[in-house]
Design a protein around this motif. Structure first.
Motif, short mmCIF file in Angstrom:
data_model
loop_
_atom_site.label_atom_id
_atom_site.label_comp_id
_atom_site.label_asym_id
_atom_site.label_seq_id
_atom_site.Cartn_x
_atom_site.Cartn_y
_atom_site.Cartn_z
N GLU A 1 -6.84 -1.73 -6.65
CA GLU A 1 -5.78 -1.83 -7.93
C GLU A 1 -5.66 -3.14 -7.68
OE1 GLU A 1 -3.99 -0.15 -4.22
OE2 GLU A 1 -4.77 2.07 -4.08
N SER B 1 -6.63 -9.20 11.31
CA SER B 1 -6.20 -8.42 10.48
C SER B 1 -5.84 -8.42 9.40
CB SER B 1 -5.46 -7.47 11.31
OG SER B 1 -6.01 -7.63 12.69
N GLU C 1 -10.33 -1.93 -2.92
CA GLU C 1 -10.03 -0.86 -3.59
C GLU C 1 -9.69 -0.92 -5.12
OE1 GLU C 1 -6.74 0.16 -1.74
OE2 GLU C 1 -7.24 0.39 0.45
N LYS D 1 -4.59 -2.79 15.55
CA LYS D 1 -4.55 -3.81 13.96
C LYS D 1 -6.09 -4.27 13.31
CE LYS D 1 -0.02 -5.53 14.20
NZ LYS D 1 0.90 -7.47 14.27
N ARG E 1 -9.00 -8.91 6.66
CA ARG E 1 -9.75 -7.85 6.66
C ARG E 1 -8.88 -6.99 5.81
NH1 ARG E 1 -11.54 -3.79 11.30
NH2 ARG E 1 -11.97 -1.77 9.69
N TRP E 2 -7.83 -6.43 5.75
CA TRP E 2 -6.69 -5.91 5.00
C TRP E 2 -6.47 -6.27 3.14
CZ3 TRP E 2 -1.80 -4.63 8.04
CH2 TRP E 2 -2.05 -3.48 9.49
N GLU F 1 -9.79 -5.66 2.61
CA GLU F 1 -9.52 -3.84 1.43
C GLU F 1 -8.71 -3.81 0.88
OE1 GLU F 1 -10.88 -2.60 6.34
OE2 GLU F 1 -8.89 -2.08 5.31
N LYS F 2 -8.25 -4.12 0.62
CA LYS F 2 -7.62 -4.34 -0.79
C LYS F 2 -8.38 -4.55 -1.62
CE LYS F 2 -2.77 -2.92 -1.03
NZ LYS F 2 -3.56 -1.47 -1.60
N THR G 1 -14.08 -9.49 15.75
CA THR G 1 -13.13 -9.17 16.20
C THR G 1 -13.67 -8.42 17.91
OG1 THR G 1 -11.90 -8.08 14.63
CG2 THR G 1 -11.58 -7.04 16.65
N ASN H 1 -8.42 -2.94 14.39
CA ASN H 1 -10.03 -1.87 14.75
C ASN H 1 -9.29 -1.20 13.19
OD1 ASN H 1 -10.81 -3.44 16.91
ND2 ASN H 1 -10.06 -1.50 17.99
N VAL H 2 -8.48 -1.05 12.73
CA VAL H 2 -7.79 -0.20 11.49
C VAL H 2 -7.73 -0.58 10.39
CG1 VAL H 2 -5.55 -0.30 11.90
CG2 VAL H 2 -6.00 1.84 11.52
N SER H 3 -8.46 0.50 9.28
CA SER H 3 -7.60 -0.06 7.23
C SER H 3 -6.41 0.43 7.29
CB SER H 3 -9.04 0.01 7.01
OG SER H 3 -9.19 1.29 7.44
N LEU H 4 -6.12 -0.82 6.37
CA LEU H 4 -5.14 -0.47 6.10
C LEU H 4 -4.88 1.49 5.55
CD1 LEU H 4 -4.06 -3.02 3.08
CD2 LEU H 4 -2.50 -1.94 4.78
N SER H 5 -6.06 1.65 4.69
CA SER H 5 -6.08 2.84 3.99
C SER H 5 -6.22 4.15 5.52
CB SER H 5 -7.52 3.01 3.45
OG SER H 5 -8.82 2.17 4.38
N GLU H 6 -6.55 3.48 6.84
CA GLU H 6 -6.50 4.12 7.24
C GLU H 6 -5.32 4.92 8.11
OE1 GLU H 6 -9.36 4.05 10.86
OE2 GLU H 6 -10.01 2.46 9.35
N ILE H 7 -4.79 3.63 8.19
CA ILE H 7 -2.99 3.69 8.59
C ILE H 7 -2.13 4.93 7.04
CG2 ILE H 7 -1.02 2.59 8.53
CD1 ILE H 7 -2.92 -0.05 9.22
N SER I 1 0.76 -0.78 0.09
CA SER I 1 0.28 -0.24 0.47
C SER I 1 0.85 1.00 -0.21
CB SER I 1 -1.05 -0.42 1.10
OG SER I 1 -1.99 -1.39 1.29
#
Lengths: 125, 351
Positions: free
Chosen positions: B156, B143, B154, A105, B146-147, B150-151, B179, A107-113, A21
């Motif tokens: 991409e 996590s 997007e 970890k 989930r990531w 999300e990827k 979670t 609670n957060v999305s990649l895009s938020e980071i 990312s």
């Protein structure tokens, strides 16, 4: 010049996702899986920001923060914690040790980071 | 025959053999709190010889390194306690009960029973630790999943059709739910290990309730529930609480009230104070709790059969957690069932 980010994360796949990312956003990224290696890299090379996991084999993230505080060259380097630990105490401890931002970890999305990093590193006017 | 048995039992030597064979520790104190009798198990538990301690007043136990904790627990007057935990050493925990007895027709004494619960406590601790570790270990892969989703979302890595997007979104929601469940497991383990409450500060409970209600606005509107919130005592005093857990209790109770009330129903929250405490109540027009299930409602993992029908996925921990948090604050929690719906109450002491 590209901004440089150091990722200290022992879970290789999470590190891979973060790296991917960040590269897409135009950052240059170095990855290490151990606290020791992270500290060594910070001392040898120039970074603009560190992404740090707390639960690491060997020297953990808290210890990395403590060590960074001792080195005048590293004290102003922004550190974003991305950890599984979500207890109030852990968050406060990390912030007291100088962490700029704390993400849990789960609670957060990649895009938020990524957004947070862009925000911290945006060129000042 | 019966008489014979009786006579045999009364034989003092046999009586001593019996009480010395008990797996519980046993002590009898006289009316002046002097130790009159103690069995063999007491010697094992406290590393003393009975002849050293017999005839001594309980306050003199403070001279013995292991026995002194018993004195600290019971006090000079030997308080009547029921199933109190006494930590003698790190590997010996005794459940202590004291009851009054008549030593003879006009002398009152105290009987102290000490039951070894070390094994149960250890197993319980191992179980809590296991839950903590398992939950933590599961967080990282969740996590990662989930990531990853999300990827994909997007786009991409390639364009997606609307159906593909929808399915991926469902996957993300499931990850979030996992979670949440893990967080509840972690909270439960923390509660059971007694390391949950830490930071007490004076809080305005009215504000706390308002905040919680705000966070449920969407659910309230969706079900067209009429929500009332009233403070019945003017100038409600602030109360010393650990804010986060108390917020969780109110969330849990409101969540239940909304979930188990049918569309268009009423949920009413009231706050009031007496000299001693603040009383919170939440009344719903929901499905109620069956009579035969009422005593289990605060038990861990218990689900009411009504609730199970409406929401099969609940974990049966919310009320257990709520009860533990309120009791750790020195308050009480209970409920009353009405013709239509349920009222949950809790109190928080004003110190």
């Amino acid at each position: 010049m590209k901004k440089r980010i150091l990722i200290i994360e022992d879970e290789k796949y999470l590190s891979f996702l973060l790296t991917k990312s960040l590269i897409e956003e135009g950052f240059e990224v170095e990855e290490v899986t151990l606290g020791e290696a992270g500290l060594k890299k910070m001392k040898e090379q120039q970074f603009d920001l560190v992404l740090l996991d707390l639960l690491l084999p060997g020297i953990d993230g808290f210890k990395v923060l403590t060590e960074m505080k001792k080195d005048p060259k590293l004290t102003s380097l922004p550190v974003i914690i991305v950890s599984n630990l979500g207890q109030k105490d852990d968050i406060e401890r990390a912030k007291n040790l100088g962490a700029t931002e704390y993400f849990i970890k789960a609670n957060v999305s990649l895009s938020e980071i990524v957004d947070k990093i862009k925000n911290i590193l945006k060129p000042s006017l | 025959m019966f008489r014979e048995v009786e006579r045999k039992l009364i034989n003092p030597n046999q009586f001593l053999v019996i009480i010395n064979s008990l797996t519980d520790g046993l002590m009898v104190f006289d009316s002046e709190n002097r130790l009159l009798l103690s069995n063999k198990k007491i010697e094992d538990f406290f590393g003393v010889k009975n002849e050293e301690i017999l005839g001594k007043k309980i306050e003199e136990f403070s001279q013995f390194p292991l026995l002194k904790n018993l004195f600290f627990l019971l006090g000079r007057e030997i308080k009547e306690v029921w199933k109190k935990e006494l930590e003698v050493s790190f590997n010996l925990i005794l459940e202590t009960s004291v009851s009054p007895i008549f030593i003879d027709s006009n002398t009152k004494g105290k009987l102290v029973i000490l039951h070894d619960i070390t094994r149960e406590k250890t197993i319980d601790k191992i179980k809590s630790e296991f839950i903590t570790i398992a939950s933590h270990q599961l967080r990282t892969p969740i996590s990662a999943v989930r990531w990853t989703l999300e990827k994909l979302l997007e786009e991409e890595l390639g364009k997606l059709t609307d159906n593909q997007k929808k399915i991926i979104q469902e996957g993300i929601i499931s990850c979030q739910r996992m979670t949440q469940v893990l967080n509840i497991f972690l909270d439960t383990a923390r509660i059971e290990e007694g390391r949950y409450l830490r930071k007490f500060s004076l809080c305005d409970l009215e504000k706390v309730v308002e905040e919680v209600i705000k966070s449920y606005q969407e659910a309230i509107q969706k079900k067209e529930i009429k929500l009332e919130f009233q403070v019945l005592t003017p100038k409600l005093p602030k109360v010393k609480i650990d804010l986060e857990p108390i917020t969780l209790v109110i969330q849990n109770l409101l969540d239940n009230a909304i979930r188990y009330t049918t569309n268009g129903g009423i949920v009413a929250i009231h706050l009031k104070s007496t000299k001693k405490e603040i009383v919170f109540s939440i009344r719903d027009t929901g499905i109620g709790i069956k009579e035969e299930e009422r005593e289990y409602i605060f038990k861990k993992f218990f689900r009411g059969s009504n609730a199970l029908r409406i929401n099969p996925e609940g974990n049966g921990l919310n009320l257990f957690i709520a009860k533990n948090i309120i009791e750790a604050h020195g308050g009480k929690i209970w409920f009353e069932t009405e013709k239509e719906g349920t009222v949950f109450y809790f109190t928080l002491p004003l110190k």
